[in-house]
Structure formats: structure tokens, C-alpha cells
Scaffold this motif. Structure first.
Motif, PDB file in Angstrom:
ATOM      1  N   ALA A 207      79.436  13.677  41.367  1.00  0.00           N
ATOM      2  CA  ALA A 207      78.070  13.824  41.884  1.00  0.00           C
ATOM      3  C   ALA A 207      78.004  14.000  43.391  1.00  0.00           C
ATOM      4  CB  ALA A 207      77.235  12.598  41.485  1.00  0.00           C
ATOM      5  N   TYR A 208      79.123  13.880  44.089  1.00  0.00           N
ATOM      6  CA  TYR A 208      79.076  13.907  45.559  1.00  0.00           C
ATOM      7  C   TYR A 208      78.617  15.279  46.059  1.00  0.00           C
ATOM      8  CZ  TYR A 208      80.356  13.450  50.427  1.00  0.00           C
ATOM      9  OH  TYR A 208      80.314  13.404  51.810  1.00  0.00           O
ATOM     10  N   PRO A 209      77.534  15.340  46.889  1.00  0.00           N
ATOM     11  CA  PRO A 209      76.964  16.635  47.289  1.00  0.00           C
ATOM     12  C   PRO A 209      77.627  17.258  48.513  1.00  0.00           C
ATOM     13  CG  PRO A 209      75.569  14.871  48.097  1.00  0.00           C
ATOM     14  CD  PRO A 209      76.677  14.206  47.313  1.00  0.00           C
ATOM     15  N   GLY A 210      78.332  16.473  49.325  1.00  0.00           N
ATOM     16  CA  GLY A 210      78.943  17.001  50.539  1.00  0.00           C
ATOM     17  C   GLY A 210      77.990  16.971  51.723  1.00  0.00           C
ATOM     18  N   ALA A 211      78.542  17.069  52.929  1.00  0.00           N
ATOM     19  CA  ALA A 211      77.724  17.004  54.146  1.00  0.00           C
ATOM     20  C   ALA A 211      76.791  18.195  54.265  1.00  0.00           C
ATOM     21  CB  ALA A 211      78.627  16.924  55.371  1.00  0.00           C
ATOM     22  N   TYR A 212      77.254  19.385  53.812  1.00  0.00           N
ATOM     23  CA  TYR A 212      76.443  20.594  53.939  1.00  0.00           C
ATOM     24  C   TYR A 212      75.956  21.109  52.588  1.00  0.00           C
ATOM     25  CZ  TYR A 212      79.228  20.429  58.189  1.00  0.00           C
ATOM     26  OH  TYR A 212      79.861  20.006  59.323  1.00  0.00           O
ATOM     27  N   GLY A 213      76.272  20.402  51.539  1.00  0.00           N
ATOM     28  CA  GLY A 213      75.916  20.873  50.207  1.00  0.00           C
ATOM     29  C   GLY A 213      74.609  20.287  49.729  1.00  0.00           C
ATOM     30  N   GLU A 214      74.136  20.825  48.619  1.00  0.00           N
ATOM     31  CA  GLU A 214      72.890  20.351  48.021  1.00  0.00           C
ATOM     32  C   GLU A 214      73.132  19.881  46.595  1.00  0.00           C
ATOM     33  OE1 GLU A 214      70.311  23.672  48.348  1.00  0.00           O
ATOM     34  OE2 GLU A 214      70.160  23.553  50.537  1.00  0.00           O
ATOM     35  N   GLY A 215      74.382  19.654  46.264  1.00  0.00           N
ATOM     36  CA  GLY A 215      74.705  19.172  44.929  1.00  0.00           C
ATOM     37  C   GLY A 215      75.069  20.253  43.952  1.00  0.00           C
ATOM     38  N   GLY A 216      74.752  21.506  44.251  1.00  0.00           N
ATOM     39  CA  GLY A 216      75.057  22.598  43.340  1.00  0.00           C
ATOM     40  C   GLY A 216      76.236  23.413  43.828  1.00  0.00           C
ATOM     41  N   VAL A 217      76.535  24.475  43.071  1.00  0.00           N
ATOM     42  CA  VAL A 217      77.621  25.378  43.433  1.00  0.00           C
ATOM     43  C   VAL A 217      77.019  26.662  43.976  1.00  0.00           C
ATOM     44  CG1 VAL A 217      79.567  26.723  42.562  1.00  0.00           C
ATOM     45  CG2 VAL A 217      79.155  24.416  41.680  1.00  0.00           C
ATOM     46  N   ASN A 218      77.462  27.107  45.166  1.00  0.00           N
ATOM     47  CA  ASN A 218      76.976  28.362  45.732  1.00  0.00           C
ATOM     48  C   ASN A 218      78.144  29.193  46.240  1.00  0.00           C
ATOM     49  OD1 ASN A 218      77.159  28.094  48.905  1.00  0.00           O
ATOM     50  ND2 ASN A 218      76.403  26.118  48.131  1.00  0.00           N
ATOM     51  N   THR A 219      77.954  30.488  46.271  1.00  0.00           N
ATOM     52  CA  THR A 219      79.034  31.427  46.554  1.00  0.00           C
ATOM     53  C   THR A 219      79.632  31.234  47.938  1.00  0.00           C
ATOM     54  OG1 THR A 219      78.011  33.068  45.106  1.00  0.00           O
ATOM     55  CG2 THR A 219      79.656  33.873  46.657  1.00  0.00           C
ATOM     56  N   ALA A 220      78.788  31.076  48.949  1.00  0.00           N
ATOM     57  CA  ALA A 220      79.293  30.953  50.322  1.00  0.00           C
ATOM     58  C   ALA A 220      80.203  29.742  50.470  1.00  0.00           C
ATOM     59  CB  ALA A 220      78.128  30.877  51.297  1.00  0.00           C
ATOM     60  N   SER A 221      79.776  28.603  49.935  1.00  0.00           N
ATOM     61  CA  SER A 221      80.592  27.388  50.050  1.00  0.00           C
ATOM     62  C   SER A 221      81.910  27.528  49.300  1.00  0.00           C
ATOM     63  CB  SER A 221      79.808  26.183  49.513  1.00  0.00           C
ATOM     64  OG  SER A 221      78.686  25.903  50.322  1.00  0.00           O
ATOM     65  N   VAL A 222      81.845  28.143  48.110  1.00  0.00           N
ATOM     66  CA  VAL A 222      83.065  28.342  47.321  1.00  0.00           C
ATOM     67  C   VAL A 222      84.050  29.225  48.077  1.00  0.00           C
ATOM     68  CG1 VAL A 222      84.005  29.452  45.257  1.00  0.00           C
ATOM     69  CG2 VAL A 222      82.022  27.934  45.068  1.00  0.00           C
ATOM     70  N   LEU A 223      83.555  30.321  48.662  1.00  0.00           N
ATOM     71  CA  LEU A 223      84.450  31.243  49.358  1.00  0.00           C
ATOM     72  C   LEU A 223      85.017  30.634  50.635  1.00  0.00           C
ATOM     73  CD1 LEU A 223      82.583  34.633  48.848  1.00  0.00           C
ATOM     74  CD2 LEU A 223      84.669  33.832  47.727  1.00  0.00           C
ATOM     75  N   LEU A 224      84.221  29.855  51.343  1.00  0.00           N
ATOM     76  CA  LEU A 224      84.734  29.183  52.534  1.00  0.00           C
ATOM     77  C   LEU A 224      85.833  28.198  52.159  1.00  0.00           C
ATOM     78  CD1 LEU A 224      81.434  28.550  54.533  1.00  0.00           C
ATOM     79  CD2 LEU A 224      83.366  29.949  55.279  1.00  0.00           C
ATOM     80  N   GLY A 225      85.608  27.456  51.086  1.00  0.00           N
ATOM     81  CA  GLY A 225      86.629  26.514  50.620  1.00  0.00           C
ATOM     82  C   GLY A 225      87.861  27.220  50.109  1.00  0.00           C
ATOM     83  N   ALA A 226      87.670  28.304  49.348  1.00  0.00           N
ATOM     84  CA  ALA A 226      88.810  29.053  48.821  1.00  0.00           C
ATOM     85  C   ALA A 226      89.632  29.652  49.945  1.00  0.00           C
ATOM     86  CB  ALA A 226      88.322  30.151  47.878  1.00  0.00           C
ATOM     87  N   GLY A 227      88.962  30.069  51.033  1.00  0.00           N
ATOM     88  CA  GLY A 227      89.689  30.624  52.173  1.00  0.00           C
ATOM     89  C   GLY A 227      90.663  29.630  52.766  1.00  0.00           C
ATOM     90  N   VAL A 228      90.244  28.366  52.850  1.00  0.00           N
ATOM     91  CA  VAL A 228      91.143  27.325  53.363  1.00  0.00           C
ATOM     92  C   VAL A 228      92.314  27.116  52.399  1.00  0.00           C
ATOM     93  CG1 VAL A 228      91.324  24.893  54.009  1.00  0.00           C
ATOM     94  CG2 VAL A 228      89.280  26.197  54.634  1.00  0.00           C
ATOM     95  N   CYS A 229      92.023  27.020  51.103  1.00  0.00           N
ATOM     96  CA  CYS A 229      93.087  26.832  50.108  1.00  0.00           C
ATOM     97  C   CYS A 229      94.062  28.003  50.096  1.00  0.00           C
ATOM     98  CB  CYS A 229      92.485  26.658  48.713  1.00  0.00           C
ATOM     99  SG  CYS A 229      91.471  25.193  48.494  1.00  0.00           S
ATOM    100  N   LEU A 230      93.552  29.204  50.325  1.00  0.00           N
ATOM    101  CA  LEU A 230      94.400  30.397  50.271  1.00  0.00           C
ATOM    102  C   LEU A 230      95.357  30.494  51.452  1.00  0.00           C
ATOM    103  CD1 LEU A 230      91.896  33.040  48.874  1.00  0.00           C
ATOM    104  CD2 LEU A 230      94.042  32.330  47.817  1.00  0.00           C
ATOM    105  N   SER A 231      95.188  29.648  52.447  1.00  0.00           N
ATOM    106  CA  SER A 231      96.188  29.609  53.520  1.00  0.00           C
ATOM    107  C   SER A 231      97.546  29.199  52.963  1.00  0.00           C
ATOM    108  CB  SER A 231      95.759  28.623  54.617  1.00  0.00           C
ATOM    109  OG  SER A 231      95.687  27.298  54.096  1.00  0.00           O
ATOM    110  N   LEU A 232      97.536  28.571  51.785  1.00  0.00           N
ATOM    111  CA  LEU A 232      98.784  28.143  51.141  1.00  0.00           C
ATOM    112  C   LEU A 232      99.448  29.259  50.348  1.00  0.00           C
ATOM    113  CD1 LEU A 232      97.475  24.701  49.867  1.00  0.00           C
ATOM    114  CD2 LEU A 232      99.184  25.021  51.651  1.00  0.00           C
ATOM    115  N   ILE A 233      98.889  30.458  50.357  1.00  0.00           N
ATOM    116  CA  ILE A 233      99.448  31.547  49.563  1.00  0.00           C
ATOM    117  C   ILE A 233     100.874  31.881  50.001  1.00  0.00           C
ATOM    118  CG2 ILE A 233      98.618  33.463  51.017  1.00  0.00           C
ATOM    119  CD1 ILE A 233      97.825  34.910  48.407  1.00  0.00           C
ATOM    120  N   ALA A 234     101.182  31.642  51.282  1.00  0.00           N
ATOM    121  CA  ALA A 234     102.525  31.936  51.790  1.00  0.00           C
ATOM    122  C   ALA A 234     103.557  30.916  51.329  1.00  0.00           C
ATOM    123  CB  ALA A 234     102.505  32.015  53.313  1.00  0.00           C
ATOM    124  N   GLN A 235     103.116  29.851  50.663  1.00  0.00           N
ATOM    125  CA  GLN A 235     104.067  28.872  50.131  1.00  0.00           C
ATOM    126  C   GLN A 235     105.059  29.511  49.163  1.00  0.00           C
ATOM    127  OE1 GLN A 235     104.652  25.687  50.824  1.00  0.00           O
ATOM    128  NE2 GLN A 235     106.211  25.474  49.240  1.00  0.00           N
TER     129      GLN A 235
END
Length: 556
Positions: A207-235
Motif C-alpha cells: 500500500a505504500y504510495p511513495g513520496a511523489y506517488g498517489e498510490g497508483g501505477v503511472n507510466t512516467a514513474s514506471v519509466l523513471l524507475g525502469a531507467g535506474v534499474c536498466l543501469s544494471l544492463i551492463a552486468q
């Protein structure tokens, strides 16, 4: 093979001899021969997976979850994991099948002999960025457990890996195999305990909404988060540094061979994604106790988890032990892989081999500087920027293998890495990589507006995926191979498609090497190994370009 003069003797103590002997410890910068690859597929896989015991995943997941909420974080982690798995599969297969590292794969998969220097630097940067991240996490643990100031903890975490990384694959395989069970128990036990004794933690986590979230799933937040995770692609590059030591694939070991390649190649991201999700869970669990600034720190996360299940006097020692073991397991890999990448680039550009240990120290120096600059406090910004370059590189190489080699058949099926056989620069990979990384970085820094900024990692992937085959079609694949004939009569692959184990003596360094590592010499009736070709300053031994245009069909 041509015959013009007799082989010249080489001084016993010459730099060429010293370079040859040093690289024979773990075949740095060259093809890994069958005679050295004595490990079973499962030992190689365990060693490779031991290197992903890093704690950074917990911090990365926690940072995304605290900013954007659990729902967005979990979707972002899943999206990134799918991309990493799909792009990592062809790279892992080529590394394990042909026993070469990612730089050698990159040379023949669209970049050319010198073109891949750029991506080697990108990969080296990955290793010292993540070394610094892990070192920062260990320093936080040493501060909590032993009271060491952070600056001293940074130095300790850097210096302690030097004795371990000197010895290459033989030492690393033993370290990873013996420490993995301890690490797994310390990581999994507190999580299982919390969920089983307090199911409410799961509800609060979801249920945790996050500091900038509203409790739901939105495209911008998902892509920003995925961008950070994708820094590991070079692993995947570090995974291939181990997978290149896989034994030959045969009818007898097909099942275990494929299991090991998938599990330790692209499969590393499954465990990585689970750790990121656990990082979100633990950060939410301890948030009220330690605050948002400390919640992403793994030492605080596991201190809080251990505190719920054991006596207080055991909590800090166990949390520190987990952090230290994890840091050693990953940072020996970071230091090792980074030294290979730096040495590879330096040797090709300068035609001089300075010794891998020099670049172990260079890589550690960069990492220590980042730690002292407190990179942990702006972690997501660094990773978000870096991911654009890493995505562009890995997607370009994966697309060249999957599309250009197997669908369009414009790229040679068998990888090539030897000097003289490749063009200096192949526009296929270089154009796709530079265009994809350049435009995605511009998007990341809001050059095209705030609305498009979250789409920078997607732009890097899409542009690389589209431009790689388009450039190959436009150039008709003519810049892959400078030659198709290396002057040696025996084929480079055996009847089962594995690299040939036939050995020849290099007439420059006078060491024996297996067939795929050699070409005929231009000026002698003899053969020359790939490293001696790389360090040939005057081009005495390098075969000339073929007068007729090479055709891909003869090189497959």
C-alpha cells in the motif's frame, strides 16, 4: 600461410614475453582455450552468480519505491528485468559458446577492432561506479559496527579486494562457491521471518504510495524507475567474464550447459529483481524508525530485519557480516572485470600491454574518488544517466547478433575479434550506439522537454534496435570483415561447432595457443597470437586487407 623470412628470436625477458605469461593466468584479452576450461557448467554458473551478491539492488529498489511507491517500483523492476533478460541472452550464448568476453564479442558484432574501445570504456565505467556503490554500502556497515569514519571505511573497502583480484578466475571461483551459501542464508532468513510472523508488513508494503506517488501505477514513474534499474544492463559483461570459461557444448552435456548459460547469463536478473523488490519491502518496513534518508541503506534495512528475530547483541554483527561478504563477492568481480576492460582498450590504442594490475589500481582509484565524493547521496541520478549509454551499447550488440546475424545474414555468424581480420571501425554499431546514447542523454537532461524526459531509456533501446539493422542494410554488411581468410588451413570450429582445440606456437612470444586465437603472419611462415598482433606497433605480422570484398557467406 605465407613464407618470406624465418622467425626472429624473442628475448626471454622482453615485454612481449612478460605480457604473454601474465595473460595466461586467466587468458585476459584473448580467447579462453579448451585446455584451461576444466570447470563443469554448474561450477562456472555458481561462480558467475556469486558475483551478483551485491547490496546495490536493495538500495536501487528502495530508492525507486520510496520515491514512486510500491506499485510503480514493482512494475518498473519487472519491465527492466524483461529487457535485461532478452538482450542478455544472445550475448551470454556467444560468450559461452565461443569462449570470449563481451569486448571481443562487441568487436565483431558491429563495432570493429577500434570501434569497440568506446564500449570498453563504458563497461569499465560501469565497474567502478558499482564498485563505489558497494564500497559506500560497506563503509556504512563498518561505521555502524566498528565506528569507523566513512572516509576510512571507503579506503578499507577499496584496499581489501586487491589481494583477491590479483589471481583471476582460479581464486575467484573458490571464493564465490564457498561464500554463496552463507550469503543466501543471511539474506533470506530475516525476510522469511518477518513475513511469517507479521503478515501485516506485506499489506503495508503493497500500500505504500511513495513520496511523489498517489498510490497508483503511472507510466512516467514506471519509466523513471525502469531507467535506474536498466543501469544494471551492463552486468551481463561481468557474467560473460565467467561464462567464457564454460566447457565445450556436446551432446552429453547439452542440458547442463544450457541450464548454466541461461541461469548465470541473462538469468542473473531474476535474482537481481527479487533483491530490488526486497529492498522496497525492507525500506518500507524500517521507514518510520530510521527516516527516508537512511531507509535505502542496506545496513539499516538488515539491521531492522535482524532486530525483529534475534537477540540485540547479534543484530549489528550479523548485519555487518552480510554487508562485508556481499561487498567482497561483488567488488572482486568489479575490480577484475574493470581491469580487463581498461587493459583491453589501452592495449589496442597504444599497442602496449602495461599489465592488468596497473588497471586494477586505476579502477580502484576512480571508485575511491566517487566514494569520497559521496556518490551514495545522488545514486539514482548517476544510474539514470549512465543507463542511457549502457542500454544503447547492449541493445546494439544484441540486435546485431539476433537480427543482423540470424535474420538478415549480413553479419558473420561466427564472431571475429583478431586484428587484421576486422575493419578498424564498423559504422553499423558505432552509428547506432552514438545516435541512441546521444539522443537518450539529451532526453534525460530535459533537452526536448519535461514530458519526454522519463522516456530516455526507452529511446535508447528503440533507436539502437532500429538503427543497427538499418545501418547494416545501408552498408550491405561490407564493414564487418576486412578478411575472411586468416591464412590457417584448419577450420576454427570443430565438427560440433565448438572452437578448435588444436594448438600452435606463436612465433613472436613462443607460447602455445589454440586455433581460434591465431592468424598466419604476413612476413613469416608461422602463426601469431591475438595479443602479439595487438601489440605489433609496425604491423609486421598483421595480414593485409583482401583485394576482393569479403562475403559473409564464407565467414559463417
Amino acid at each position: 600461410m605465407s613464407s618470406t623470412t624465418e622467425s626472429r628470436p624473442t628475448d626471454a625477458g622482453s615485454p612481449t614475453d612478460q605480457a604473454a605469461k601474465e595473460t595466461l593466468e586467466d587468458y585476459t584479452l584473448r580467447f579462453a582455450p579448451r585446455s584451461y576450461r576444466r570447470w563443469t557448467p554448474m561450477v562456472v554458473a555458481t561462480t558467475a552468480l556469486g558475483g551478483i551478491a551485491y547490496m546495490a539492488d536493495f538500495s536501487i529498489g528502495a530508492g525507486i519505491g520510496l520515491a514512486h511507491g510500491t506499485g510503480n517500483a514493482l512494475v518498473a523492476i519487472a519491465v527492466a528485468a524483461v529487457v535485461i533478460f532478452v538482450t542478455g541472452f544472445p550475448l551470454a550464448y556467444y560468450g559461452a559458446r565461443y569462449n570470449i568476453d563481451l569486448d571481443l564479442i562487441t568487436r565483431g558484432s558491429g563495432f570493429g577492432y577500434y570501434g569497440s574501445v568506446l564500449t570498453s570504456v563504458i563497461f569499465a565505467s560501469f565497474t567502478f561506479i558499482f564498485f563505489a556503490l558497494e564500497g559506500s554500502i560497506m563503509a556504512q556497515g563498518l561505521k555502524l559496527g566498528l565506528g569507523l569514519p566513512l572516509w576510512l571505511g571507503y579506503a578499507v573497502s577499496t584496499l581489501m579486494v586487491i589481494p583477491l583480484v590479483v589471481y583471476g578466475m582460479k581464486a575467484l571461483s573458490k571464493l564465490q562457491v564457498w561464500t554463496t551459501p552463507i550469503w543466501l542464508v543471511l539474506m533470506v532468513a530475516p525476510l522469511v521471518y518477518l513475513i511469517s510472523t507479521d503478515p501485516g508488513t506485506v499489506d503495508r508494503f503493497l500500500a505504500y504510495p511513495g513520496a511523489y506517488g498517489e498510490g497508483g501505477v503511472n507510466t512516467a514513474s514506471v519509466l523513471l524507475g525502469a531507467g535506474v534499474c536498466l543501469s544494471l544492463i551492463a552486468q551481463i559483461g561481468e557474467q560473460i567474464d565467467y561464462l567464457r570459461f564454460m566447457p565445450p557444448k556436446t551432446e552429453a552435456n547439452t542440458r547442463s550447459w544450457w541450464t548454466a548459460v541461461v541461469m548465470a547469463g541473462p538469468g542473473w536478473v531474476v535474482l537481481g529483481a527479487l533483491k530490488q523488490a526486497i529492498g522496497v519491502f525492507l525500506a518500507v518496513y524500517i521507514l518510520a524508525r530510521v527516516g527516508p534518508a537512511a531507509a535505502p541503506e542496506p545496513i539499516q534495512q538488515f539491521r531492522g530485519a535482524f532486530d525483529a528475530m534475534m537477540p540485540s547483541w547479534l543484530v549489528v554483527p550479523l548485519a555487518v557480516a552480510l554487508v562485508v561478504i556481499s561487498q567482497i563477492k561483488i567488488n572482486v568481480t568489479n575490480a577484475y572485470s574493470g581491469s580487463l576492460a581498461w587493459t583491453n582498450s589501452f592495449t589496442r590504442v597504444t599497442k602496449r600491454y602495461p599489465g592488468r594490475m596497473v588497471f586494477v589500481l586505476v579502477n580502484l582509484g576512480f571508485a575511491l574518488a566517487l566514494m569520497e565524493a559521496d556518490m551514495f547521496s545522488f545514486l539514482n541520478s548517476i544510474l539514470g544517466f549512465y543507463s542511457n549509454c549502457a542500454i544503447a551499447w547492449v541493445v546494439t550488440v544484441a540486435t546485431d547478433i539476433g537480427i543482423n546475424k540470424y535474420v538478415l545474414k549480413l553479419s558473420p555468424r561466427t564472431p571475429e575479434f583478431r586484428r587484421g581480420m576486422l575493419y578498424a571501425v564498423n559504422p553499423v554499431g558505432v552509428v547506432a550506439f552514438v545516435s541512441a546514447s546521444g539522443l537518450s542523454i539529451a532526453l534525460y537532461f530535459h533537452a526536448l522537454g519535461d514530458t519526454l524526459q522519463p522516456y530516455s531509456p526507452m529511446a535508447a533501446a528503440v533507436i539502437a534496435f532500429v538503427l543497427t539493422p538499418l545501418t547494416a542494410i545501408a552498408t550491405k554488411g561490407r564493414y564487418y570483415l576486412r578478411r575472411t581468410d586468416d591464412g590457417i588451413d584448419e577450420p576454427p570450429l570443430d565438427t560440433e561447432g565448438n572452437p578448435s582445440a588444436t594448438s600452435y606456437d606463436c612465433h613472436v612470444c613462443r607460447q602455445p595457443y589454440e586455433r581460434p586465437d591465431l592468424t598466419a603472419c604476413q612476413t613469416h611462415d608461422a602463426v601469431v597470437c591475438s595479443l602479439c598482433l595487438s601489440t605489433d606497433k609496425v604491423g609486421d605480422h598483421v595480414l593485409p586487407a583482401q583485394t576482393t570484398a569479403p562475403t559473409v557467406a564464407t565467414a559463417v
